[in-house]
Write an enzyme that holds these catalytic residues in place. Structure first.
Site, mmCIF file in Angstrom:
data_model
loop_
_atom_site.group_PDB
_atom_site.id
_atom_site.type_symbol
_atom_site.label_atom_id
_atom_site.label_comp_id
_atom_site.label_asym_id
_atom_site.label_seq_id
_atom_site.Cartn_x
_atom_site.Cartn_y
_atom_site.Cartn_z
ATOM 1 N N LYS A 140 0.484 -10.859 7.080
ATOM 2 C CA LYS A 140 0.635 -9.465 7.485
ATOM 3 C C LYS A 140 -0.766 -8.952 7.776
ATOM 4 C CE LYS A 140 1.425 -4.720 6.167
ATOM 5 N NZ LYS A 140 1.577 -3.727 5.092
ATOM 6 N N GLY A 192 0.903 -5.382 11.002
ATOM 7 C CA GLY A 192 0.913 -4.495 9.848
ATOM 8 C C GLY A 192 1.074 -3.035 10.184
ATOM 9 N N SER A 222 0.829 -1.204 0.000
ATOM 10 C CA SER A 222 0.000 0.000 0.000
ATOM 11 C C SER A 222 0.862 1.252 0.000
ATOM 12 C CB SER A 222 -0.915 -0.006 1.225
ATOM 13 O OG SER A 222 -1.723 -1.160 1.242
ATOM 14 N N ASN A 223 1.915 1.266 0.819
ATOM 15 C CA ASN A 223 2.814 2.420 0.854
ATOM 16 C C ASN A 223 3.677 2.528 -0.392
ATOM 17 O OD1 ASN A 223 2.575 3.811 3.618
ATOM 18 N ND2 ASN A 223 2.589 1.631 4.130
#
Length: 317
Positions: free
Chosen positions: A179, A207, A48-49
């Site tokens: 995760k 996470g 996502s990052n």
């Protein structure tokens, strides 16, 4: 397949862009090398990052190959027989077929394992049977070990049940970890406890740095926290203190990290993470459109909260 033990802190690294929103692989290399100077266990790319939904297939492959190149260079420079850093790559797509293809491309580009979000576009049809079939097929045909990625905030609220995760782990040895970004510590305890008997090699990873210590306390083996991109030594230290039995010190550090972690994840997301790196290290840049960078008020709030930690991170460098 060779066992791939997951233990420690794996920063989910950003994907960097230049002023024209093209990939900035030079900055990515610099960030990976800076992180490697701390005691991290590896990297997660294309999560996502890493703004994975905003990248093309070709760009994703370039990111993985760049990270693999850095790991190989570090391994050679350190004179090691085997890499000390593992490389996990996000490969979750909306169809099973596309997810498997992504796993194949990740393997060819040099990843060690894949991180797979559940498909969520047809949220109403993603019942237990569909999810079991999806992950079974991915595990069967992926050339790499699979880490299940549970993040309801990014999957239309789809939150994987403990029973589903345990069943998949017990059925398929290629599913090696979880995760979990939902922050349900009771569920993490249930998963870690059940699989400690049936799958002792299975790794639960927190996470977020916001609940790293509670997760470790119920059996997690590490984490994939965004904050580790900015404060890798201090996030690692939470786990080190816990493992040394210095629980009060670990508790105090965990509590101090929560406000900054919340700002960089829940509040500002990847735009905040990149802004923090810009303030701390002089690089970070903008997210890719349509995500906007922080405005002046948001930046001032982040700068104030980051200041003390930044000094400590540099002093521990």
């Amino acid at each position: 397949m060779t066992a791939l033990p997951l233990q420690g802190i794996y920063p989910p690294v950003p994907t960097f862009f230049d002023a024209n929103e093209e990939l900035d692989l030079t900055t990515l290399e610099s960030h990976l090398r800076w992180l490697a100077a701390s005691k991290i266990a590896g990297y997660v790319v294309l999560g996502s990052n890493g703004e994975a939904p905003h990248l093309t297939g070709e760009e994703r492959e370039l990111v993985i190959r760049t990270a693999r190149g850095v790991i190989d260079q570090l391994t050679q420079a350190e004179g090691l027989a085997h890499p000390r850093l593992l490389l996990l790559a996000g490969c979750g797509e909306q169809s099973t077929r596309a997810t498997i293809a992504g796993c194949e491309r990740a393997a060819q580009a040099g990843a060690d394992a894949v991180l797979v979000l559940p498909p969520f576009y047809f949220r109403g049809r993603m019942n237990e049977a569909a999810l079991l079939a999806h992950y079974r097929a991915v595990a069967e045909y992926s050339p790499l070990p699979v880490v299940i990625y549970n993040m309801p905030a990014n999957t239309a609220g789809l939150d994987l049940e403990a029973s589903l995760i345990c069943r998949l782990a017990e059925e398929h040895p290629k599913i090696i970890g979880l995760k979990d970004s939902a922050g349900n510590v009771a569920r993490l305890a249930q998963i870690a406890g059940q699989l400690a008997v049936h799958r002792p090699d299975f790794a639960v990873l927190a996470g977020s740095a916001g609940f790293l210590l509670p997760a470790l306390a119920v059996g997690a083996r590490g984490g994939v926290p965004a904050l580790a991109n900015v404060l890798p030594r201090q996030v690692w230290r939470v786990q080190a203190l816990f493992e040394d039995g210095r629980l009060e010190e670990a508790r105090r550090l965990q509590a101090r990290l929560v406000p900054l972690n919340t700002l960089l994840t829940t509040t500002y997301s990847v735009a905040g993470l990149k802004a923090a790196l810009q303030l701390l290290n002089g690089y970070g840049g903008r997210p890719r459109s349509p995500v906007l960078p922080l405005d002046e008020q948001e930046l001032a709030q982040l700068k104030s909260l980051l200041a003390t930690f930044a000094d400590e991170e540099r002093s521990n460098g």
